[in-house]
Design a protein around this motif. Structure first.
Motif, mmCIF file in Angstrom:
data_model
loop_
_atom_site.group_PDB
_atom_site.id
_atom_site.type_symbol
_atom_site.label_atom_id
_atom_site.label_comp_id
_atom_site.label_asym_id
_atom_site.label_seq_id
_atom_site.Cartn_x
_atom_site.Cartn_y
_atom_site.Cartn_z
ATOM 1 N N LYS A 67 0.601 1.375 59.611
ATOM 2 C CA LYS A 67 2.238 1.049 60.315
ATOM 3 C C LYS A 67 2.640 2.399 60.909
ATOM 4 O O LYS A 67 2.426 3.366 60.576
ATOM 5 C CB LYS A 67 3.226 0.603 59.437
ATOM 6 N N ILE A 89 2.903 -5.848 54.329
ATOM 7 C CA ILE A 89 3.650 -5.135 53.064
ATOM 8 C C ILE A 89 5.287 -5.133 53.212
ATOM 9 O O ILE A 89 5.901 -4.464 52.214
ATOM 10 C CB ILE A 89 2.764 -3.732 52.909
ATOM 11 N N THR A 98 0.839 6.775 48.601
ATOM 12 C CA THR A 98 0.313 7.924 48.791
ATOM 13 C C THR A 98 0.631 8.968 47.728
ATOM 14 O O THR A 98 -0.152 9.772 47.255
ATOM 15 C CB THR A 98 0.688 8.820 50.179
ATOM 16 N N ARG A 158 -1.684 0.686 48.302
ATOM 17 C CA ARG A 158 -1.287 0.725 49.746
ATOM 18 C C ARG A 158 -1.184 2.254 50.117
ATOM 19 O O ARG A 158 -0.049 2.823 50.071
ATOM 20 C CB ARG A 158 0.166 -0.045 49.955
ATOM 21 N N GLY A 215 -0.902 4.967 53.030
ATOM 22 C CA GLY A 215 -0.685 5.337 54.482
ATOM 23 C C GLY A 215 -0.897 6.818 54.913
ATOM 24 O O GLY A 215 -1.950 7.437 55.349
ATOM 25 N N ARG A 216 0.111 7.712 54.550
ATOM 26 C CA ARG A 216 0.012 8.984 55.028
ATOM 27 C C ARG A 216 -1.214 9.815 54.714
ATOM 28 O O ARG A 216 -1.702 10.625 55.409
ATOM 29 C CB ARG A 216 1.387 9.963 54.319
ATOM 30 N N ARG A 252 3.828 9.700 59.736
ATOM 31 C CA ARG A 252 4.127 8.915 60.893
ATOM 32 C C ARG A 252 5.420 9.551 61.845
ATOM 33 O O ARG A 252 6.203 10.362 61.027
ATOM 34 C CB ARG A 252 4.720 7.497 60.338
HETATM 35 C C1 LIG Z 1 4.681 2.554 54.162
HETATM 36 C C2 LIG Z 1 4.487 1.807 52.945
HETATM 37 C C3 LIG Z 1 3.540 2.118 52.078
HETATM 38 C C4 LIG Z 1 2.807 3.556 52.289
HETATM 39 O O1 LIG Z 1 3.483 4.450 52.069
HETATM 40 P P1 LIG Z 1 2.542 5.970 52.353
HETATM 41 O O2 LIG Z 1 3.554 6.817 51.654
HETATM 42 O O3 LIG Z 1 2.584 6.223 53.612
HETATM 43 O O4 LIG Z 1 1.488 5.821 51.638
HETATM 44 C C5 LIG Z 1 3.198 1.551 51.157
HETATM 45 N N1 LIG Z 1 3.858 0.375 50.760
HETATM 46 C C6 LIG Z 1 5.053 -0.193 51.621
HETATM 47 C C7 LIG Z 1 5.710 -1.322 51.247
HETATM 48 C C8 LIG Z 1 5.231 0.408 52.540
HETATM 49 O O5 LIG Z 1 6.160 0.372 53.423
#
Ligand SMILES: *Cc1c(COP(=O)(O)O)cnc(C)c1O
Length: 237
Positions: A35, A78, A213, A228, A230-231, A237
């Motif tokens: 995202k 998610i 993360t 899950r 991301g960072r 982001r």
């Molecule tokens: C953005 C998000 C993540 C990932 O978060 P990070 O801190 O970037 O790893 C996981 N789960 C949900 C529901 C999110 O919205």
């Protein structure tokens, strides 16, 4: 920032967390949360073998989806879904982690049927921490509150018999903590809730989607089968 190196690092942390808990790393699915990141970053991760990706907004996915021609990506939704957008979900996503009401589950079941897709896998988002900002089925104090438990059990029982969607597990988000250890009770609590539901309702809930993360290693130690992240993969982001 190098996505390939970041992925390798996260994968090695997954292996370490599994070793800490005597688990097999093959039990843990890494969902790369793309995202807010451009297509090029998704392609870069794909080129080094990543196949599971997570997005949290239908609009963003609508933009991205036609630009990606790989057919072997598994897409995970998610983020919170407004029920009027449920109809678009089956076209884009294979798994939804954020089912937070019976109403949404019914909408997704209908949408899946209309889409012609054979089934949509879903996880039920659970609020075990009690923070007002966290959506999900309310499960605070479910062990000691017969009312909370009855309500939750009743909702889940109804969702599990819906056609076209297959409930494969539970998802939660922990609060933001200075020390990830503080989040451990949230993750172990979700696992206990899963075990209780499996016992009482005679259903199968193999997946626990928990850990991001800042806390995915602790989540894996407490039984996460989907993290899950991301960072740690794509940067801020
Ligand atoms: C953005 C998000 C993540 C990932 O978060 P990070 O801190 O970037 O790893 C996981 N789960 C949900 C529901 C999110 O919205």
């Amino acid at each position: 920032m190098n996505i390939s190196d970041n992925l390798k690092h996260v994968q090695s942390q997954i292996v370490t967390a599994c070793a800490n808990a005597n688990r097999n790393p093959s039990e843990v699915i890494l969902v790369a949360v793309s995202k807010g990141h451009p297509i090029e970053h998704i392609i870069e991760a794909y080129s080094v073998g990543q196949r599971q990706f997570g997005e949290n907004r239908v609009e963003e996915m609508r933009q991205k989806y036609p630009q990606i021609s790989y057919t072997d990506i598994s897409w995970h939704m998610i983020g919170h879904i407004q029920s009027r957008k449920a109809r678009d979900i089956p076209a884009y996503f294979d798994t939804v982690h954020s089912v937070d009401s019976l109403h949404l589950a019914q909408k997704l079941a209908d949408a899946t049927e209309k889409s012609g897709k054979s089934r949509l896998d879903v996880l039920l988002q659970i609020n075990v921490s009690g923070e007002a900002s966290k959506s999900g089925f309310f499960a605070v104090n479910w062990m000691n509150s017969p009312d909370v438990r009855a309500d939750l059990w009743n909702n889940i029982r109804q969702i599990c018999v819906l056609p076209n969607i297959c409930v494969v597990g539970l998802m939660t988000m922990a609060f933001i903590a200075d020390d990830p250890e503080e989040t451990r009770p949230i993750f172990s609590g979700l696992r206990q809730l899963r075990d209780a539901l499996v016992d009482d309702l005679h259903i199968s809930l193999p997946h626990l989607s928990m850990g991001m993360t800042d806390d995915f290693m602790v989540a894996i130690e407490e039984g996460a089968t989907m993290v899950r992240v991301g960072r740690a993969i794509f940067g801020e982001r």
